[in-house]
Design a protein around this motif. Structure first.
Motif, mmCIF file in Angstrom:
data_model
loop_
_atom_site.group_PDB
_atom_site.id
_atom_site.type_symbol
_atom_site.label_atom_id
_atom_site.label_comp_id
_atom_site.label_asym_id
_atom_site.label_seq_id
_atom_site.Cartn_x
_atom_site.Cartn_y
_atom_site.Cartn_z
ATOM 1 N N THR A 168 43.895 46.177 47.283
ATOM 2 C CA THR A 168 44.738 45.613 46.222
ATOM 3 C C THR A 168 46.202 45.877 46.548
ATOM 4 O O THR A 168 46.547 46.954 47.047
ATOM 5 C CB THR A 168 44.411 46.238 44.865
ATOM 6 O OG1 THR A 168 43.029 46.074 44.567
ATOM 7 C CG2 THR A 168 45.224 45.590 43.748
ATOM 8 N N SER B 70 50.231 45.216 44.688
ATOM 9 C CA SER B 70 50.887 44.823 43.440
ATOM 10 C C SER B 70 52.385 45.030 43.570
ATOM 11 O O SER B 70 52.863 45.841 44.371
ATOM 12 C CB SER B 70 50.332 45.621 42.254
ATOM 13 O OG SER B 70 50.477 47.010 42.478
ATOM 14 N N GLU C 214 53.551 43.540 36.086
ATOM 15 C CA GLU C 214 53.244 43.700 37.497
ATOM 16 C C GLU C 214 52.214 42.659 37.925
ATOM 17 O O GLU C 214 51.202 42.464 37.239
ATOM 18 C CB GLU C 214 52.692 45.108 37.721
ATOM 19 C CG GLU C 214 52.369 45.441 39.151
ATOM 20 C CD GLU C 214 52.042 46.922 39.291
ATOM 21 O OE1 GLU C 214 51.000 47.215 39.893
ATOM 22 O OE2 GLU C 214 52.796 47.764 38.774
ATOM 23 N N GLN D 128 49.379 41.369 40.595
ATOM 24 C CA GLN D 128 48.412 42.022 41.464
ATOM 25 C C GLN D 128 47.567 40.983 42.196
ATOM 26 O O GLN D 128 47.196 39.956 41.620
ATOM 27 C CB GLN D 128 47.473 42.922 40.645
ATOM 28 C CG GLN D 128 48.181 43.946 39.785
ATOM 29 C CD GLN D 128 47.247 44.590 38.769
ATOM 30 O OE1 GLN D 128 46.199 44.035 38.438
ATOM 31 N NE2 GLN D 128 47.632 45.754 38.272
ATOM 32 N N TYR E 296 47.727 39.943 36.302
ATOM 33 C CA TYR E 296 49.035 40.387 35.805
ATOM 34 C C TYR E 296 48.796 41.540 34.845
ATOM 35 O O TYR E 296 47.929 41.471 33.967
ATOM 36 C CB TYR E 296 49.759 39.250 35.094
ATOM 37 C CG TYR E 296 51.211 39.559 34.818
ATOM 38 C CD1 TYR E 296 52.145 39.550 35.848
ATOM 39 C CD2 TYR E 296 51.644 39.865 33.523
ATOM 40 C CE1 TYR E 296 53.487 39.831 35.595
ATOM 41 C CE2 TYR E 296 52.978 40.149 33.278
ATOM 42 C CZ TYR E 296 53.889 40.131 34.315
ATOM 43 O OH TYR E 296 55.206 40.418 34.065
#
Length: 320
Positions: free
Chosen positions: A263, A265, A272, A274, A296
């Motif tokens: 992941t 971000s 944020e 992602q 998000y």
């Protein structure tokens, strides 16, 4: 009816039910949330504070993990297309207690030589209660590890279709979960390790005459930051017990899965953004193939200032 004929009938019914369970399980909805939120570092939300995450999940695959753990093509040249939207949120209710909720919406299409099968709608919602050490007057940073306890329940979002030709949007039964979350910041570098392990008690799906078997699950991740980007590499595992179908245990129908979840971000607007993926390593009776997800993350309220000051998590927390 003779006892021999009765026995043959029971065995036959069991085999039919097992085949139905495998077929439906192979084209089922995602077995869990597509990604764990990059929130809290195992810190329970303060009262009135919380977060909301919107995630989309996409899987397009021709393969499945069969009952013998082999990654093999779907029967009848099948192809599964899954698109899901997950709405996940948490809010602090008392010092040391927060509540989580998740609502999935799925769109599934399974294509094979005989035609297409489609299903769209709400999946199984989940609800959790999480407690931290500050509920008992202990500062989280006074412990060698960040720790939290979480318990929850998953409800069937709709009736389970007993027709094997219908793709289920639900697993059809209620599940109960208990798990322990752990985390630690690795000083002096901005790197953290976090994860959880738990147990899932799965009630019987009476409509389909299936007791799906309890499951153990675990998640472990290592995360860091590089400039404005946060990276996390996770590993997720699921190990299920054999289901009982028409009173017969069927070991070949148990669910297993081991996945790698990277992941990334970055702060965007008030929250944020992602992106991530799921790479299955091994499994049983679940779809194969690489899945993609994006989301998000939006936070509101304030952090526990004392905890942040002592642990210095500001560079690792979204919504900073």
């Amino acid at each position: 009816m003779s006892w021999r004929l009765f026995g043959v009938s029971i065995v036959g019914a069991t085999l039919v039910a097992a085949a139905q369970a495998k077929a439906q399980g192979s084209c089922s909805v995602p077995h869990g949330s597509p990604a764990a939120p990059t929130n809290s570092f195992v810190l329970v939300e303060p009262p009135g504070s919380g977060w909301l995450q919107i995630s989309i999940y996409h899987l397009d695959t021709r393969n499945r993990f069969g009952p013998d753990a082999r990654n093999e093509p779907f029967f009848a040249d099948g192809r599964l297309n899954t698109q899901s939207l997950f709405l996940t949120g948490a809010v602090g209710v008392l010092r040391g207690i927060d509540l989580w909720a998740q609502l999935p919406i799925h769109r599934l299409v399974f294509r094979e030589v005989s035609g297409d099968r489609r299903a769209t709608g709400i999946g199984d919602p989940r609800f959790y209660l999480r407690i931290g050490p500050n509920l008992f007057g202990v500062r989280p940073t006074a412990l060698p590890l960040g720790v939290a306890l979480r318990g929850g329940v998953k409800f069937p979002g709709r009736d389970f279709p007993v027709d094997a030709q219908v793709i289920p949007l639900t697993e059809g039964q209620r599940d109960w979960e208990a798990l322990v979350e752990l985390g630690r910041l690795l000083d002096p570098v901005p790197v953290y390790v976090m994860g959880w392990f738990g147990y899932r008690w799965r009630e019987a799906n009476t409509k389909a005459a299936i007791d799906p078997g309890d499951e153990r699950f675990a998640f472990l991740a290592l995360g860091t930051t590089k400039g404005p980007i946060m990276f996390r590499l996770g590993v997720q595992g699921l190990w299920g017990d054999p289901p009982v179908i028409s009173r017969f245990e069927v070991p070949t129908a148990r669910r297993r899965m081991l996945e790698i979840l990277p992941t990334a971000s970055r702060a965007f607007g008030p929250g944020e953004f992602q992106i991530g993926a799921r790479f299955p390593v091994s499994g049983r009776n679940l779809p194969g193939g690489t899945a993609l997800n994006a989301g998000y993350f939006l936070r509101w309220g304030k952090r526990d200032a004392q905890s942040e000051k002592e642990v210095d998590l500001k560079k690792l927390l979204p919504g900073r």
